[in-house]
Design a protein around this motif. Structure first.
Motif, mmCIF file in Angstrom:
data_model
loop_
_atom_site.group_PDB
_atom_site.id
_atom_site.type_symbol
_atom_site.label_atom_id
_atom_site.label_comp_id
_atom_site.label_asym_id
_atom_site.label_seq_id
_atom_site.Cartn_x
_atom_site.Cartn_y
_atom_site.Cartn_z
ATOM 1 N N SER B 111 0.818 -1.217 0.000
ATOM 2 C CA SER B 111 0.000 0.000 0.000
ATOM 3 C C SER B 111 0.852 1.268 0.000
ATOM 4 C CB SER B 111 -0.949 0.023 1.220
ATOM 5 O OG SER B 111 -1.821 -1.060 1.177
ATOM 6 N N ARG B 112 1.808 1.282 -0.896
ATOM 7 C CA ARG B 112 2.624 2.495 -1.034
ATOM 8 C C ARG B 112 3.124 2.604 -2.476
ATOM 9 N NH1 ARG B 112 7.992 1.536 -1.348
ATOM 10 N NH2 ARG B 112 8.672 -0.569 -0.791
ATOM 11 N N PHE B 113 3.565 3.818 -2.822
ATOM 12 C CA PHE B 113 4.133 4.035 -4.162
ATOM 13 C C PHE B 113 5.579 3.591 -4.180
ATOM 14 C CE2 PHE B 113 0.461 6.768 -4.664
ATOM 15 C CZ PHE B 113 0.124 6.531 -5.998
ATOM 16 N N GLU B 114 5.906 2.909 -5.216
ATOM 17 C CA GLU B 114 7.290 2.449 -5.355
ATOM 18 C C GLU B 114 7.870 3.077 -6.628
ATOM 19 O OE1 GLU B 114 9.053 -1.929 -4.961
ATOM 20 O OE2 GLU B 114 8.120 -1.539 -6.882
ATOM 21 N N VAL B 115 9.059 3.585 -6.497
ATOM 22 C CA VAL B 115 9.704 4.235 -7.652
ATOM 23 C C VAL B 115 10.469 3.191 -8.452
ATOM 24 C CG1 VAL B 115 11.443 5.903 -8.370
ATOM 25 C CG2 VAL B 115 9.854 6.468 -6.536
ATOM 26 N N ARG B 116 10.125 3.096 -9.710
ATOM 27 C CA ARG B 116 10.890 2.221 -10.604
ATOM 28 C C ARG B 116 11.833 3.098 -11.421
ATOM 29 N NH1 ARG B 116 7.142 -2.669 -12.769
ATOM 30 N NH2 ARG B 116 6.878 -3.637 -10.735
ATOM 31 N N ARG B 117 13.078 2.890 -11.243
ATOM 32 C CA ARG B 117 14.057 3.734 -11.908
ATOM 33 C C ARG B 117 14.208 3.320 -13.364
ATOM 34 N NH1 ARG B 117 18.541 5.689 -7.767
ATOM 35 N NH2 ARG B 117 17.192 5.956 -5.980
ATOM 36 N N GLY B 118 14.338 4.331 -14.213
ATOM 37 C CA GLY B 118 14.462 4.061 -15.647
ATOM 38 C C GLY B 118 15.897 3.733 -16.018
ATOM 39 N N PRO B 119 16.136 3.528 -17.311
ATOM 40 C CA PRO B 119 17.485 3.142 -17.751
ATOM 41 C C PRO B 119 18.517 4.262 -17.622
ATOM 42 C CG PRO B 119 15.982 3.309 -19.612
ATOM 43 C CD PRO B 119 15.163 3.490 -18.386
ATOM 44 N N VAL B 120 18.066 5.479 -17.259
ATOM 45 C CA VAL B 120 19.068 6.548 -17.132
ATOM 46 C C VAL B 120 19.927 6.370 -15.886
ATOM 47 C CG1 VAL B 120 17.757 8.289 -18.397
ATOM 48 C CG2 VAL B 120 17.430 8.057 -15.958
ATOM 49 N N PHE B 121 19.495 5.506 -14.979
ATOM 50 C CA PHE B 121 20.296 5.325 -13.769
ATOM 51 C C PHE B 121 21.417 4.338 -14.061
ATOM 52 C CE2 PHE B 121 16.365 7.071 -12.289
ATOM 53 C CZ PHE B 121 16.772 7.985 -11.330
ATOM 54 N N THR B 122 22.419 4.865 -14.698
ATOM 55 C CA THR B 122 23.572 4.063 -15.098
ATOM 56 C C THR B 122 24.754 4.997 -15.240
ATOM 57 O OG1 THR B 122 24.398 2.551 -16.783
ATOM 58 C CG2 THR B 122 22.992 4.318 -17.547
ATOM 59 N N ASN B 123 25.922 4.436 -15.526
ATOM 60 C CA ASN B 123 27.095 5.279 -15.735
ATOM 61 C C ASN B 123 27.196 5.749 -17.183
ATOM 62 O OD1 ASN B 123 28.460 3.090 -13.464
ATOM 63 N ND2 ASN B 123 28.386 5.294 -13.063
ATOM 64 N N LEU B 124 26.982 4.818 -18.072
ATOM 65 C CA LEU B 124 27.041 5.176 -19.494
ATOM 66 C C LEU B 124 25.696 4.866 -20.124
ATOM 67 C CD1 LEU B 124 30.420 3.957 -21.047
ATOM 68 C CD2 LEU B 124 29.665 6.273 -20.623
ATOM 69 N N LEU B 125 25.105 5.872 -20.740
ATOM 70 C CA LEU B 125 23.801 5.659 -21.359
ATOM 71 C C LEU B 125 23.939 5.886 -22.859
ATOM 72 C CD1 LEU B 125 20.695 5.270 -21.084
ATOM 73 C CD2 LEU B 125 20.531 7.749 -21.012
ATOM 74 N N LEU B 126 23.600 4.861 -23.603
ATOM 75 C CA LEU B 126 23.611 5.010 -25.062
ATOM 76 C C LEU B 126 22.180 5.294 -25.522
ATOM 77 C CD1 LEU B 126 24.895 4.825 -27.860
ATOM 78 C CD2 LEU B 126 24.546 2.363 -27.793
ATOM 79 N N ALA B 127 21.962 6.512 -25.977
ATOM 80 C CA ALA B 127 20.637 6.867 -26.520
ATOM 81 C C ALA B 127 20.713 6.698 -28.025
ATOM 82 C CB ALA B 127 20.294 8.305 -26.153
#
Lengths: 529, 338
Positions: B111-127
């Motif tokens: 019964s609470r909100f949970e934050v799901r982190r996106g792929p930006v939480f990394t050291n190197l992000l390839l967009a």
């Protein structure tokens, strides 16, 4: 042919005006013309009606074909009338055989369908020329009036057709309504008498139209001759001469009277009679002077005053051919002349040699330009092939005075650079000392090796430029520039590195390093001292 | 005499820094890193150098090149050189901002909100192919690239450090793409163009790729792999690279010259000056120098500014590129004078 007796005014007329004049003349004497045309034709018609009663179409075709034979008498009358002679019908008819003697065969065969018959007939009849002379004459006449003459024939044929139909319609209109005729079987029956009646009508129509056609063609011919032979001017001159002769007679009478009077008044005075005949010059020179004088008078000038804007008069020398251009054109002509055949007149006229010379000149110019272009295009391979080097530029380019804010003129440098550098170094001005050494190096590179260091180049790029000129074989260096030695290139690299250290890292090299650089400087620029 | 802007001002008489960081060790580490990446991405030395400059300067890179030149391989090789995380997002037209940054989801059991982190939480992000996503999704990267944090449900969540975005875009396929907004472009430190390798390099590349050597090297940890801590120390060294006042002035004059040029419709802003100095310092560090030269500024000027300027229409009609116009502008600016 006496032009003085010309019945019409001799003046220039357009072809259509001439035809109009012909119609007017034909109207004036239509009746005799009609009769002299109709009588021979009627004779032929009568003869055919006897011999060719069964074939009326052939008969009327024969009558139609012989039109040039009948045309001659109306033309004869018209020509005589034009010059003031009156010819009676009987007189004209008596002339019939004589008028038809010349060229009758031609007119009844290949010239029969000529569209300019009325215009050409006077040449045969009045000028009495034939063969080549006639052809040449016809050519000259046709040059301007052939179109109108053709249209005259076309119009005449149409008028004949319209009049035939009109005449038939007229007869039909005169038939009382009570007379009931079944027209279709009547016309389709092809009764001979009906056909002969129609032939007769057509003969009358032809005879009625012929005077207009013939006289119009004749007037066209006269109009052309007035234009060609300037009859109008000739008549004017004749009038002038007559007037002059009249005045001469009068003045002669006056002279006689004056002489008598002078004799009477006394010879003792011996007074000259004076130029009483001055208005009648006898010699051609005097006449010419008189003519010039009269021509310059007001009678021959129309003076009017016009107001308006116009450009100022400028020098108009360009209108005249300058002397050099005339010489040039003459030279061109001489170029084009065939040397072997100078005596013969050129068959191409006077422009031939000129055009020939022009083409020769253009060809030579083109060839020289082509050679020059090829030489310029392949100058590098040629130079290499001939092992020629471009001459070194004799005057050295003015070296820049400042670079990176440094004064790089030789004059700004001390006499002994190294001594000054070491002095500054020991005095604690390490940056000043190394800066002086760097400045002296740049100054020598610019002045002795003609380096061009742009303002945007950094120190490393300058050092790289020096290294590039080190080995000409690599192609990286310009052959025309003085190559630098490997020692100098290495020295510049080392000095630049040391200078960058002190300039940008504010870190001075060791004293031994500076002394080593000074030693190298003296070595590479040894001949500078 | 010029000023020098470095935290530990060195005296002019010393021949070497007596205290402070170990520059030589840093230089050695960087040289090894560079060699390792160059062994994987064959024939693109300039590209590798520029990407490493961006990594050192903690900047982001926009890679532009036709498909098949090894853009993804570059990022994987880079991630493999230090023990950092690597994530990749394939940008598509239906990608949502939450797919990039993450979102809060209601957890029924607790019964609470949970934050799901996106792929930006990394050291190197390839967009990958960043311009295929609409502006809304591209804007999701604005905060994380500038602030290095993501705000989800009112809570600011920092990304791991170091954090670097490498975005790729294809210059030839324009159908169905969304041009990057200027604010987004400005957040990239460098725009790196990847061109075809030379004949010799392509020979080596083809031999290595066909034998499977590159894939094997990517799967196992490389020798001399840096730790995240070591990389952060290297990044911390960049601001300590000495920068003379003249070099600083030169960099600013270069950026300002774009504002006076009639050839440009859009000139570079102050962020370009800052980026240029950062890149110049990183370039000096990569070259093994503890001070920046005007040459570092000059070398980095085009990669830093080419995506921040816009050509005037007549220059575009004449077939000029931002690179050629910038080169002309650089040649019109005087190098530092002492």
């Amino acid at each position: 042919m006496d032009l003085n007796r010309l019945a019409v005014r001799a003046r220039l007329r357009s072809p259509w005006e001439s035809i109009d004049l012909g119609v007017a003349l034909a109207r004036r004497q239509w009746w005799p013309l009609f009769v002299v045309w109709l009588l021979p034709a009627a004779l032929v018609f009568g003869a055919t009606s006897v011999w060719l009663w069964d074939s009326p179409s052939l008969a009327i075709f024969l009558v139609w074909w012989l039109k040039p034979v009948y045309d001659r008498l109306p033309l004869f009358i018209a020509s005589r009338t034009l010059f003031g002679e009156s010819v009676s019908v009987a007189g004209a008819l008596r002339q019939f055989p004589r008028q038809n003697l010349r060229d009758w065969f031609a007119w009844l065969t290949w010239r029969r369908l000529s569209p300019t018959r009325a215009f050409d007939m006077p040449v045969t009849l009045l000028e009495q020329s034939s063969g080549a002379a006639r052809s040449a004459r016809i050519n000259v006449l046709h040059r301007k009036h052939a179109s109108a003459a053709t249209w005259l024939t076309v119009t005449g044929a149409h008028v004949e057709m319209f009049l035939s139909l009109a005449l038939m319609a007229l007869i039909y209109l005169f038939i009382p309504e009570q007379v009931e005729i079944d027209w279709l079987p009547f016309l389709a029956s092809g009764e001979l008498w009906l056909q002969w009646a129609l032939n007769g009508l057509y003969l009358l129509v032809m005879a009625a139209v012929a005077p207009f056609y013939i006289v119009s063609g004749f007037a066209l011919y006269i109009g052309r001759r007035i234009e060609l032979e300037a009859w109008d001017i000739e008549i004017q001159f004749r009038n002038l001469r007559q007037r002059h002769q009249r005045t001469e007679k009068q003045s002669a009478r006056t002279v006689v009277a004056q002489l008598l009077l002078l004799c009477v008044l006394g010879l003792a005075t011996m007074a000259p009679s004076g130029s009483v005949r001055a208005e009648a010059p006898r010699t051609p020179e005097a006449a010419r002077e008189s003519v010039d004088q009269i021509l310059s008078g007001d009678d021959f000038h129309r003076r009017e005053k016009v107001d308006g804007w116009r450009l100022k008069d400028t020098e108009k020398q360009e209108d005249e051919f300058p002397e050099w251009m005339i010489n040039f054109i003459e030279w061109l002509e001489s170029l084009g002349q065939d040397d072997d055949r100078e005596d013969e007149p050129s068959s191409y006229g006077s422009l031939g040699p000129l055009i020939g010379g022009l083409i020769e000149l253009l060809l030579w110019g083109g060839a020289i330009a082509l050679v020059l272009y090829l030489l310029w295009q392949f100058r590098d391979p040629l130079r290499q092939g001939l092992r020629l080097r471009r001459r070194p530029k004799a005057p050295p380019k003015a070296a820049p005075e400042t670079l990176f804010g440094l004064d790089v003129r030789r004059s700004s440098l001390p006499a002994d650079v190294c001594a000054e550098v070491l002095r500054l170094w020991r005095a604690g001005d390490q940056r000043g000392g190394l800066g002086l050494l760097y400045r002296a190096t740049l100054s020598h590179l610019i002045e002795r090796y003609q380096f061009e260091f742009g303002d945007h180049l950094t120190e490393s790029e300058c050092a790289q430029l020096v290294s590039l000129r080190q080995q000409p074989a690599d192609g990286g260096a310009d052959e025309d520039m003085r190559p630098v030695s490997g020692t100098l290139a290495t020295f510049v690299q080392n000095l630049t590195a040391a200078w960058q250290q002190i300039a940008y890292a504010h870190r001075a090299p060791a004293s031994a390093r500076l002394e080593q650089l000074c030693g190298q400087w003296q070595e590479v620029f040894a001949d500078a001292h | 005499m010029s000023d020098i802007t470095t935290p530990n001002q060195t005296t002019q008489n010393e021949t070497a820094p007596t205290s402070g960081p170990n520059w030589q060790a840093a230089t050695a580490q960087l040289a090894q890193l560079r060699n390792t990446v160059n062994r994987l991405l064959i024939g693109q030395e300039n590209v590798v150098d520029q990407v490493m400059v961006a990594l050192l300067a903690s900047g982001h890179v926009l890679l532009e090149g036709v498909p098949g030149l090894g853009k993804t391989l570059l990022v994987r090789a880079l991630a493999n050189c230090f023990s950092g995380n690597f994530r990749r997002i394939q940008f598509t037209p239906d990608l949502m901002p939450a797919d990039v940054t993450g979102h809060a989801i209601y957890h029924m059991a607790e019964s609470r909100f949970e934050v799901r982190r996106g792929p930006v939480f990394t050291n190197l992000l390839l967009a990958d192919e960043i311009n295929r996503a609409p502006a809304k999704t591209q804007a999701a990267l604005l905060e994380v690239m500038q602030e290095k944090q993501v705000t989800i449900d009112g809570e600011a969540l920092p990304t791991p450090r170091p954090f670097m975005v490498l975005a790729t875009q294809n210059p030839i396929e324009q159908e169905g793409t969304y041009p990057l907004p200027e604010a987004e472009l400005d957040r990239f430190l460098l725009k790196v163009l990847i061109d075809f390798p030379s004949l010799d390099a392509e020979l080596r590349l083809a031999a290595a790729a066909s034998s499977g050597r590159i894939d094997r090297q990517l799967e196992q940890p490389l020798p001399g792999q840096l730790t995240i801590e070591q990389l952060r120390q290297l990044q911390a060294l960049v601001p300590r690279v000495a920068l003379d006042q003249q070099v600083l002035s030169y960099a600013v004059r270069l950026v300002r010259a774009t504002r006076e040029s009639s050839q440009l419709r859009r000139a570079a802003g102050p962020r370009a000056s800052i980026g240029l100095l950062q890149a110049a310092r990183a370039n000096a560090l990569l070259a093994g120098r503890e001070f920046a030269l005007p040459d570092d500024v000059k070398a980095m000027a085009i990669p830093v500014m080419r995506h921040r300027v816009g050509l005037s229409p007549d220059m575009e009609i004449d077939g000029e590129t931002p690179d050629s116009v910038l080169a002309q502008i650089i040649d019109s600016v005087e190098a530092p004078r002492l």
